[in-house]
Design an enzyme around this catalytic site. Structure first.
Site, PDB file in Angstrom:
ATOM      1  N   GLY A  17       0.852  -1.193   0.000  1.00 54.38           N
ATOM      2  CA  GLY A  17       0.000   0.000   0.000  1.00 54.38           C
ATOM      3  C   GLY A  17       0.880   1.232   0.000  1.00 54.38           C
ATOM      4  O   GLY A  17       2.095   1.136  -0.196  1.00 54.38           O
ATOM      5  N   PHE A  20       2.608   5.319   5.078  1.00 54.13           N
ATOM      6  CA  PHE A  20       1.769   5.604   6.257  1.00 54.13           C
ATOM      7  C   PHE A  20       0.535   4.706   6.334  1.00 54.13           C
ATOM      8  O   PHE A  20      -0.352   4.942   7.140  1.00 54.13           O
ATOM      9  CB  PHE A  20       1.298   7.075   6.297  1.00 54.13           C
ATOM     10  CG  PHE A  20       2.423   8.055   6.210  1.00 54.13           C
ATOM     11  CD1 PHE A  20       3.270   8.268   7.285  1.00 54.13           C
ATOM     12  CD2 PHE A  20       2.644   8.760   5.030  1.00 54.13           C
ATOM     13  CE1 PHE A  20       4.317   9.175   7.197  1.00 54.13           C
ATOM     14  CE2 PHE A  20       3.690   9.670   4.939  1.00 54.13           C
ATOM     15  CZ  PHE A  20       4.522   9.874   6.022  1.00 54.13           C
ATOM     16  N   SER A  21       0.450   3.679   5.480  1.00 54.29           N
ATOM     17  CA  SER A  21      -0.748   2.835   5.474  1.00 54.29           C
ATOM     18  C   SER A  21      -0.666   1.720   6.518  1.00 54.29           C
ATOM     19  O   SER A  21      -1.638   0.976   6.703  1.00 54.29           O
ATOM     20  CB  SER A  21      -0.967   2.237   4.074  1.00 54.29           C
ATOM     21  OG  SER A  21       0.109   1.384   3.715  1.00 54.29           O
ATOM     22  N   ASP A  90      11.284  -5.995   4.926  1.00 55.51           N
ATOM     23  CA  ASP A  90      10.628  -4.680   4.841  1.00 55.51           C
ATOM     24  C   ASP A  90      11.216  -3.893   3.674  1.00 55.51           C
ATOM     25  O   ASP A  90      12.317  -4.183   3.213  1.00 55.51           O
ATOM     26  CB  ASP A  90      10.804  -3.911   6.156  1.00 55.51           C
ATOM     27  CG  ASP A  90       9.712  -2.852   6.346  1.00 55.51           C
ATOM     28  OD1 ASP A  90       8.784  -2.780   5.512  1.00 55.51           O
ATOM     29  OD2 ASP A  90       9.780  -2.094   7.345  1.00 55.51           O
ATOM     30  N   GLU A  91      10.483  -2.911   3.190  1.00 50.24           N
ATOM     31  CA  GLU A  91      10.910  -2.048   2.075  1.00 50.24           C
ATOM     32  C   GLU A  91      11.253  -2.871   0.832  1.00 50.24           C
ATOM     33  O   GLU A  91      12.277  -2.649   0.171  1.00 50.24           O
ATOM     34  CB  GLU A  91      12.105  -1.178   2.495  1.00 50.24           C
ATOM     35  CG  GLU A  91      11.874  -0.332   3.732  1.00 50.24           C
ATOM     36  CD  GLU A  91      10.864   0.811   3.537  1.00 50.24           C
ATOM     37  OE1 GLU A  91      10.320   0.967   2.418  1.00 50.24           O
ATOM     38  OE2 GLU A  91      10.618   1.526   4.512  1.00 50.24           O
ATOM     39  N   GLN A  93      10.268  -2.748  -2.081  1.00 49.30           N
ATOM     40  CA  GLN A  93      10.422  -1.989  -3.342  1.00 49.30           C
ATOM     41  C   GLN A  93      11.846  -1.505  -3.564  1.00 49.30           C
ATOM     42  O   GLN A  93      12.192  -1.100  -4.669  1.00 49.30           O
ATOM     43  CB  GLN A  93       9.435  -0.810  -3.380  1.00 49.30           C
ATOM     44  CG  GLN A  93       9.850   0.405  -2.563  1.00 49.30           C
ATOM     45  CD  GLN A  93       9.614   0.257  -1.070  1.00 49.30           C
ATOM     46  OE1 GLN A  93       8.991  -0.689  -0.619  1.00 49.30           O
ATOM     47  NE2 GLN A  93      10.114   1.216  -0.292  1.00 49.30           N
ATOM     48  N   CYS A 179      -5.693  10.449  -1.068  1.00 51.49           N
ATOM     49  CA  CYS A 179      -6.635   9.632  -1.839  1.00 51.49           C
ATOM     50  C   CYS A 179      -6.475   9.940  -3.329  1.00 51.49           C
ATOM     51  O   CYS A 179      -5.743  10.866  -3.705  1.00 51.49           O
ATOM     52  CB  CYS A 179      -8.071   9.911  -1.393  1.00 51.49           C
ATOM     53  SG  CYS A 179      -8.668  11.523  -1.938  1.00 51.49           S
ATOM     54  N   CYS A 182      -7.239  13.648  -4.295  1.00 48.53           N
ATOM     55  CA  CYS A 182      -6.327  14.700  -3.809  1.00 48.53           C
ATOM     56  C   CYS A 182      -4.885  14.483  -4.268  1.00 48.53           C
ATOM     57  O   CYS A 182      -4.054  15.378  -4.135  1.00 48.53           O
ATOM     58  CB  CYS A 182      -6.370  14.763  -2.282  1.00 48.53           C
ATOM     59  SG  CYS A 182      -8.007  15.184  -1.629  1.00 48.53           S
TER      60      CYS A 182
END
Ligand code: ADP
Ligand code: ZN
Length: 194
Positions: A17, A20-21, A90-91, A93, A179, A182
């Site tokens: 995601g 901050f998700s 983690d991370e 990507q 979102c 925005c």
């Protein structure tokens, strides 16, 4: 005919995601539960993500767990111990294109592999190698943040400073969750006159 099972089955879980998700929180939650169950857990992150701590994975809410740094996915594979039952990454990507194959190899050896990572970059484009991992994973959890502009579910990472570097490891205020309504990738574009 029943085939006797000689090997414990492994699998791949992906948590993905926007920033901050809660990806790191969810990864840490799953890894802590595995440790409580006395499973042998190894945790990795890519070397250059040293934003918060050299030897921990850390969430934005300051949950943390000790981790090992690895330079690339082949180094990760070499560092996994034979008796490891759960491998947390983690991370995702920030790893190279070999990560999906490395996760496959670990899962084929009977290990539970849990990878957290961004699914999109600051332009909203799929962030390799996560899309490939999503295709081969048994389980996928999509996490959403809260849009800081309007409060709707946020699936995007808004870059707030102008830069065309795909990897711009953020100080506070560099990124925020937004979102689809925005999200404005043009905010991160470098003006022509710059
Ligand atoms: P990720 O790994 O996806 O970047 P983390 O697990 O590190 O996410 O952090 C999640 C935490 O970030 C939340 O529990 C909350 O404390 C904090 N947070 C900051 N901004 C937001 C936001 N816009 N929406 C949701 N959580 C946020
Ligand atoms: Zn919004």
């Amino acid at each position: 005919m029943d085939v006797p099972r000689t090997q414990k089955a492994g699998w791949i879980e992906v948590i993905t995601g926007s920033m901050f998700s809660g990806k790191s929180e969810e990864l840490i939650r799953r890894l802590r539960r595995a440790q409580i169950a006395r499973q042998k857990v190894q945790i990795f992150k890519p070397t250059f993500d040293n934003r918060f701590s050299d030897h921990h994975i850390v969430s934005h809410s300051d949950m943390r767990m000790a981790s090992e740094n690895v330079a690339n996915s082949r180094a990760l594979l070499a560092q996994v111990k034979d008796d490891a039952e759960v491998v947390g990454i983690d991370e995702g990507q920030f790893f190279d294109a070999d990560l999906p194959e490395v996760c496959n190899e670990l899962a084929n050896k009977g290990k539970r592999v849990i990878v957290a990572g961004l699914d999109q970059d600051y332009l909203g484009k799929p962030f390799e190698p996560m899309p490939h991992l999503l295709a081969i994973a048994e389980y996928i959890t999509k996490t959403l943040a809260i849009c800081v502009v309007c409060g709707n579910p946020a699936n995007h990472t808004q870059r707030l400073v102008a830069s065309q570097d795909r990897v711009l490891v953020g100080a506070q205020g560099t990124y925020e969750a937004r979102c689809r309504g925005c999200f404005d990738p043009a905010l991160a574009s470098v003006p022509d006159s710059a």
